[in-house]
Design a protein around this motif. Structure first.
Motif, mmCIF file in Angstrom:
data_model
loop_
_atom_site.group_PDB
_atom_site.id
_atom_site.type_symbol
_atom_site.label_atom_id
_atom_site.label_comp_id
_atom_site.label_asym_id
_atom_site.label_seq_id
_atom_site.Cartn_x
_atom_site.Cartn_y
_atom_site.Cartn_z
ATOM 1 N N VAL A 67 0.857 -1.182 0.000
ATOM 2 C CA VAL A 67 0.000 0.000 0.000
ATOM 3 C C VAL A 67 0.896 1.236 0.000
ATOM 4 O O VAL A 67 1.952 1.250 0.629
ATOM 5 C CB VAL A 67 -0.978 -0.020 1.208
ATOM 6 N N LEU A 68 0.473 2.247 -0.731
ATOM 7 C CA LEU A 68 1.224 3.491 -0.837
ATOM 8 C C LEU A 68 0.808 4.451 0.274
ATOM 9 O O LEU A 68 -0.384 4.700 0.470
ATOM 10 C CB LEU A 68 0.954 4.153 -2.196
ATOM 11 N N ALA B 118 -5.248 13.265 -6.197
ATOM 12 C CA ALA B 118 -4.143 12.451 -6.723
ATOM 13 C C ALA B 118 -3.229 13.288 -7.616
ATOM 14 O O ALA B 118 -2.003 13.185 -7.526
ATOM 15 C CB ALA B 118 -4.672 11.237 -7.474
ATOM 16 N N ARG B 119 -3.816 14.125 -8.466
ATOM 17 C CA ARG B 119 -2.991 15.014 -9.299
ATOM 18 C C ARG B 119 -2.172 15.953 -8.436
ATOM 19 O O ARG B 119 -0.983 16.160 -8.669
ATOM 20 C CB ARG B 119 -3.872 15.829 -10.257
ATOM 21 N N GLU B 120 -2.823 16.535 -7.414
ATOM 22 C CA GLU B 120 -2.136 17.497 -6.553
ATOM 23 C C GLU B 120 -1.060 16.839 -5.688
ATOM 24 O O GLU B 120 0.048 17.370 -5.572
ATOM 25 C CB GLU B 120 -3.145 18.195 -5.623
ATOM 26 N N GLU B 121 -1.376 15.709 -5.074
ATOM 27 C CA GLU B 121 -0.501 15.137 -4.053
ATOM 28 C C GLU B 121 0.560 14.183 -4.575
ATOM 29 O O GLU B 121 1.635 14.079 -3.980
ATOM 30 C CB GLU B 121 -1.332 14.446 -2.971
ATOM 31 N N ILE B 122 0.276 13.466 -5.674
ATOM 32 C CA ILE B 122 1.273 12.518 -6.184
ATOM 33 C C ILE B 122 1.561 12.711 -7.674
ATOM 34 O O ILE B 122 2.315 11.933 -8.263
ATOM 35 C CB ILE B 122 0.894 11.049 -5.883
ATOM 36 N N GLY B 123 0.961 13.718 -8.290
ATOM 37 C CA GLY B 123 1.256 14.032 -9.681
ATOM 38 C C GLY B 123 0.807 12.986 -10.678
ATOM 39 O O GLY B 123 1.414 12.826 -11.731
ATOM 40 N N ILE B 124 -0.265 12.277 -10.371
ATOM 41 C CA ILE B 124 -0.741 11.199 -11.244
ATOM 42 C C ILE B 124 -2.203 11.421 -11.606
ATOM 43 O O ILE B 124 -3.023 11.760 -10.750
ATOM 44 C CB ILE B 124 -0.582 9.824 -10.557
ATOM 45 N N ASP B 125 -2.507 11.201 -12.874
ATOM 46 C CA ASP B 125 -3.891 11.185 -13.338
ATOM 47 C C ASP B 125 -4.372 9.741 -13.255
ATOM 48 O O ASP B 125 -4.060 8.919 -14.115
ATOM 49 C CB ASP B 125 -4.005 11.700 -14.776
ATOM 50 N N LYS C 44 5.299 12.060 -8.122
ATOM 51 C CA LYS C 44 5.895 13.359 -7.795
ATOM 52 C C LYS C 44 5.029 14.010 -6.718
ATOM 53 O O LYS C 44 3.936 14.493 -6.993
ATOM 54 C CB LYS C 44 5.968 14.246 -9.032
ATOM 55 N N ILE C 45 5.533 13.989 -5.481
ATOM 56 C CA ILE C 45 4.755 14.518 -4.364
ATOM 57 C C ILE C 45 4.819 16.047 -4.343
ATOM 58 O O ILE C 45 5.769 16.645 -4.838
ATOM 59 C CB ILE C 45 5.233 13.938 -3.016
ATOM 60 N N ASN C 46 3.801 16.648 -3.745
ATOM 61 C CA ASN C 46 3.794 18.103 -3.582
ATOM 62 C C ASN C 46 4.300 18.464 -2.186
ATOM 63 O O ASN C 46 4.766 17.594 -1.446
ATOM 64 C CB ASN C 46 2.397 18.678 -3.865
ATOM 65 N N SER C 47 4.172 19.715 -1.822
ATOM 66 C CA SER C 47 4.734 20.203 -0.556
ATOM 67 C C SER C 47 3.985 19.712 0.684
ATOM 68 O O SER C 47 4.460 19.907 1.799
ATOM 69 C CB SER C 47 4.764 21.732 -0.557
ATOM 70 N N GLU C 48 2.850 19.062 0.507
ATOM 71 C CA GLU C 48 2.108 18.533 1.652
ATOM 72 C C GLU C 48 2.801 17.310 2.257
ATOM 73 O O GLU C 48 2.479 16.911 3.375
ATOM 74 C CB GLU C 48 0.686 18.147 1.240
#
Length: 161
Positions: A28-29, A66-73, A112-116
């Motif tokens: 699990v991620l 998901a787009r915001e936090e891990i950069g994935i669609d 690609k994670i964001n600043s959170e």
């Protein structure tokens, strides 16, 4: 026994979370939240998710988070609703309702994670981290439901012609 909220200024907060498993549900991620979030929630590791925006469907909220936090669609067709979780005492001023989803993602997918968050990590389902927002039993419960919905192990249907 019903717990009553004493504060008259309580608002309802709607949230969405997606628990992301690898394709065989053995991992699990989790996201290691940044210092501010770790202090706020008294936990280190969490799932992708957050608050729903006004007039946003929960599934659309999952896609946005998901787009915001891990950069994935994420593939909308591969995200499955699992459970709604209600907590009338989420905080002193919030009665929370969370929509819990699950999906699968290959571990080799570029994240690609964001600043959170400070980092991400795939954890074995049998070796979950100590400091999580959700209890291990809850993650295991969601895993079992997800495996049932996703029909894991995938069943091969033989048709005679």
């Amino acid at each position: 026994m019903n717990q009553q909220i004493q504060n008259e200024n309580v608002r309802v907060g709607l949230g969405v979370f997606v628990i992301i498993f690898n394709p065989d549900f053995s991992k699990v991620l989790f996201l290691k939240r940044n210092e501010e979030k770790r202090k706020r929630w008294n936990a280190t590791w969490g799932n992708v998710g957050g608050k729903l925006e006004k007039r946003e469907y929960s599934l659309d909220g999952i896609l946005r988070e998901a787009r915001e936090e891990i950069g994935i669609d994420l593939d909308k067709s591969k995200i499955k609703f699992i459970h709604a979780k209600e907590d009338p005492n989420f905080t002193d001023s919030v009665h929370a309702v969370h929509f819990i989803y699950a999906t699968t993602l290959d571990e080799s997918t570029s994240i690609k994670i964001n600043s959170e968050s400070d980092e991400y990590k795939w954890f074995s389902i049998n070796n979950l981290p100590d400091s999580m927002l959700d209890k291990p039993a809850f993650i295991m419960e969601i895993r079992e439901k997800a495996m049932e919905i996703f029909k894991w192990p995938f069943q091969i249907i033989l048709l005679s012609i």
